[in-house]
Design an enzyme around this catalytic site. Structure first.
Site, PDB file in Angstrom:
ATOM      1  CD  GLU A 461      17.141 -44.837  -6.422  1.00 60.27           C
ATOM      2  OE1 GLU A 461      17.126 -44.522  -7.560  1.00 60.27           O
ATOM      3  OE2 GLU A 461      16.396 -45.951  -5.762  1.00 60.27           O
ATOM      4  CD  GLU A 537      12.715 -44.282  -3.687  1.00 59.16           C
ATOM      5  OE1 GLU A 537      13.279 -43.556  -3.433  1.00 59.16           O
ATOM      6  OE2 GLU A 537      12.325 -44.688  -4.862  1.00 59.16           O
TER       7      GLU A 537
END
Ligand code: GAL
Length: 840
Positions: A461, A537
């Site tokens: 991220e 994820e």
């Protein structure tokens, strides 16, 4: 198929409640799995082969806090007089320094977990511990130790090796500054050869500064992984340079073998390298040898060869077969250095249409992301705990783990290799800066022979690099991917990306990982039909073990699979999405275990996350059984909640069942509440008017009842029950027994709401190294010999000493309040075992 009903059990005299049966079955299986892997050996210990010595440097250290801003409280270090000006001046790393008042301890050690919690919202993501620049008194630690180096070591290369430490470590030996390491996760080493006193005492001092963090989660503080002292000949194998790459064609595997030999002696050497390939039983199954090559002074030479294995025993999730290669360097007829490299033979492939293949067979990645801390011990886990944690995850059908968001501890990787769990191995820093590339390089070199690892991740991220800095992001990622491929041409590289994956970092990736947001993957797949996709994820579903209503006043979340933050999905939502798309390789749920920090959605007094499918101790929450039903291979029937709702008589209570059967019928006190068909990848639920007694679920397949389960209203807690994962452990000062502490009523039934405070007494040949209960809101000490039960359970971790004998463990009622409880006792035998060679 065997059906165990409550009635059968009572008839056979086993008057256990259904809930106890269930929990203990899972526990029993996890324990059985552990028994199948009794070895606590670490990867590093396996690596040492004579004449090389690899000594564990974990025992008998001295520790004291320093100070991040006040030199007078930091051994005078940083007093403005030019600390690093002259070599040999550091008194704290010399004989005369007095550390007799310092605390004695063994490594691995995490001092953050020992500190009290502080109500400081800046510290929330790190678990409310006083670590950081605003806590100078508790953010710097000094470790010190004297050690012997025999005169016979003169001429060898001697290095101190750290598997990882948090963070910013300065190393001093015999008064000299040796070097520093600044990140919290990669291993590092320093050659001490020229600084040692051969035939006498030596002194090492480490200043560890956790003032800066690396991540947004609990990271611990201190030397939280193993330390080693390694001794080799001056002509030796390069660190992590030996590779074994298997190419499988038909029933033959070609093993491409390579290594680097370094020469730190005073003259050029003519050397050859040989490889002996051993199967799991230790039998030699292949050999290879190179010609003689010259290795220049202060230089290195690369050696390579190949050999073949007929009918190799493939590594897979169900059959984690491992081989070893003994790599030996020989010069002038003398063996100069050797090491053991563990490897597996298997093929992996990601396909844009068909998902993931292991050994040519489609396998869905049923993964979980995990941080590395555990109840009681923080980030300083004894090796055995790594195995325990993985066995809990495997029990629910999890076949892969992502080491978010950092390079893992070697023993975790070793356990994955041996237990058959696949891995996505992730580096901490997404950067092509020298520091970022070094972290990546160390990770790839360290673990590239591990069959468990199916892909590398260059980070998580990095929204700047995906959006505003997309151009730089694409370049940074391309450099990292290129470097990973150079060091390991056998594996694909990905990253955990939130957002559309359409620009920046994603452009350079071999395969595409999506974090959350199920709106993106379909679209992406349509537009990019040749790029393999997986869920890097998912979920972030939140729940509290054993709690059946969400209560913002108590910071709890119902254990029904109904809660997720805005960016997340419930277990059922994400898995339905991924399971029903053939092109999706599978995914990694956030998270397997609860972890300290990120107390979402509540802050203080919550001190850990509630994302786990199991709690901080590894006790399953109910969603564990959703995964077990749809990830596992066995029939599953799990009924919840418990049936202890005193005061709620007449209220409607939701009752759920996770099952992979055709149909489930629910009964309350013998009266049917109706049958429900189980839709694939779904649960079934009822609303039942509460009355005390028994609820029972009967699950059928093909028209026959195959599993039943009951929950009974129990009486109050009258006694404590103890069970250990093993009652015999090794007397090596490292091994642990993991003890489950449970409240039971007068009929021996677990009391699912019990919160009694229990005290622990330990005597004999072991120590208590940590306690926990899985309560995200519990601020009791992880180190005291007492703990409240949380919804009926607590955990105690007992460690052996190096003296064989017995650990006597007793659990008693603690404090004045509450009814008397019958105490419980447990004896753990610590059997004589060969401790790992260690530094004297
Ligand atoms: C993700 C992040 C994780 C964790 C998680 C919580 O976005 O990658 O580290 O913070 O959110 O839901």
């Amino acid at each position: 198929m065997t059906t165990i009903s409550r009635r059968d059990m009572i008839r056979s005299g086993l008057a256990l409640s259904a809930s106890s049966l269930l929990v203990r079955t899972a526990w029993g299986r996890a324990a059985a799995l552990l028994e199948a892997y009794p070895e606590v050996a670490s990867a590093e210990a396996l690596a040492a082969v004579a004449p090389r010595e690899q000594l564990l440097f974990d025992f008998e250290w001295k520790f004291q806090f320093g100070h991040a801003t006040d030199p007078t409280r930091d051994l005078g270090f940083g007093n403005g007089q030019g600390d690093f000006a002259k070599t040999g001046d550091f008194e704290f790393a010399k004989a005369k320094f007095d550390d007799s008042k310092w605390r004695s301890l063994n490594l691995p050690h995490d001092w953050a977990v020992e500190l009290p919690f502080v109500h400081d919202d800046v510290q929330a993501s790190h678990g409310y511990k006083p670590i950081g620049r605003r806590y100078p008194e508790t953010s710097v630690g000094w470790y010190r130790r004297a050690f012997d180096v025999p005169a016979s070591d003169l001429g060898r290369r001697i290095a101190v090796e750290f598997d990882g430490a948090f963070r910013s470590v300065l190393v001093f030996v015999n008064g000299c500054f040796i070097g520093r390491n600044d990140n919290g996760y990669t291993p590092f080493r320093f050659d001490l050869t020229d600084f040692l006193n051969y035939g006498g005492k030596n002194y090492i001092a480490l200043r560890v500064d956790a003032s800066f963090g690396d991540g947004w989660f609990y990271e611990g503080a201190g030397i939280y992984r193993h330390v080693w002292l390694t001794k080799t000949d001056a002509l030796h194998l390069g660190k992590w340079e030996s590779t074994v790459r298997a190419e499988v064609k038909g029933n033959i595997a070609t093993l491409n073998l390579a290594t680097v030999v370094e020469n730190e002696g005073g003259k050029a050497e003519s050397a050859k390298v040989s490889w002996k390939i051993l199967d799991a039983s230790g039998k030699t199954v292949a050999t290879a040898e190179t010609a003689l090559l010259s290795v220049p002074v202060d230089g290195a030479a690369t050696f390579s060869a190949s050999t073949k294995l007929n009918d190799p025993a493939l590594w897979s999730v169900d059959t984690p077969n491992l081989y070893s290669a003994i790599v030996t360097v020989e010069s002038a007829g003398k063996i100069r250095d050797a090491e053991r490299v563990s490897f597996g033979v298997r093929t992996v492939a990601f396909d844009a249409d068909k998902g993931f293949f292991l050994n040519g067979k489609p396998v869905k990645i049923q993964g979980t992301c995990n941080h590395q801390d555990h109840a009681g011990v923080g980030s300083a886990l004894p090796d055995r705990l790594q195995w325990y944690r993985l066995s809990v995850l495997r029990e629910m059908g999890c076949n892969a783990v992502r080491t978010s968001h950092n390079m893992p501890t070697p023993e975790w990787v070793e356990a994955c290799n041996r237990m058959g769990l696949m891995m996505m191995c992730e580096t901490r820093q997404m950067s092509s800066s020298p520091e970022g590339l070094e972290q990546l390089e160390v990770m790839v070199k360290r673990y590239r022979n591990s069959p468990a690892i199916i892909l590398w991740s260059i980070g998580n991220e990095e929204w700047q690099l995906q959006n505003d800095m997309a151009e730089e992001g694409a370049k940074i990622a391309a450099s990292m991917v290129r470097r990973a491929h150079e060091l390991d041409p056998t594996r694909v590289v990905s990253a955990a990306v939130n957002g559309s994956n359409e620009k920046g970092v994603s452009e350079a990736l071999d395969i595409i990982g999506f974090n959350y947001n199920l709106n993106f993957p379909d679209d992406y797949h349509r537009k990019n039909p040749t790029r393999p996709v997986f869920g890097s994820e998912t979920a972030s579903a939140v729940s509290t073990r054993g709690v059946y209503s969400t209560d913002p006043l108590r910071n709890t979340l119902s254990a029904f699979d109904t809660n997720q933050p805005g960016w997340g999905e419930t277990a059922e939502t994400w898995w339905k999405f991924y399971a029903t798309r053939e092109w999706e390789a599978g995914g990694f749920a956030w998270t397997g275990f609860d972890y300290r920090g990120e107390p979402t959605p509540y802050g203080w007094p919550s001190i850990n996350s509630q994302f786990g499918i199991v709690d901080m101790c590894g006790f399953p929450k109910d969603t564990f059984y959703y995964y077990k039903a749809w990830w596992g291979k066995e029939p599953v029937l799990h009924l919840f909640p418990h049936w202890n709702f005193e005061g709620k008589e007449g209220e409607m209570i939701p009752v759920w069942v996770h099952a992979n059967l055709d149909e489930v019928e629910l009964f309350l006190n013998g009266e049917s509440q109706g049958k429900q068909k189980v839709a694939p990848l779904s649960h079934v639920e009822w609303k039942v008017k509460y009355e005390p007694g028994v609820i029972e679920a009967r699950g059928s397949k093909g028209g026959n009842v195959v599993l039943t389960e009951k929950r009974e209203t129990t009486g109050p807690t009258v006694a404590i029950r103890l069970a250990a994962d093993r009652t015999e452990i090794g007397a090596d000062g490292e091994d642990v027994a993991i003890v489950r502490v449970e409240a039971v009523d007068k009929d021996g039934r677990p009391v699912p709401t019990a919160s009694n405070l229990i005290g622990f007494k330990v005597s004999g040949d072991g120590t208590l190294i940590g306690v926990g209960n899985g309560d995200p809101n519990c601020q009791e000490s992880d180190k005291d010999a007492k703990r409240s039960l949380f919804n009926g359970l607590a955990q105690v971790i007992l460690q052996s000493t190096r003296h064989p004998g017995e650990i006597h463990f007793e659990a008693v009622k603690e404090g004045w309040f509450g009814p008397e409880l019958t105490p419980a006792k447990l004896i753990i035998t610590t059997r004589k075992t060969e401790p790992r060679p260690s530094v004297k």
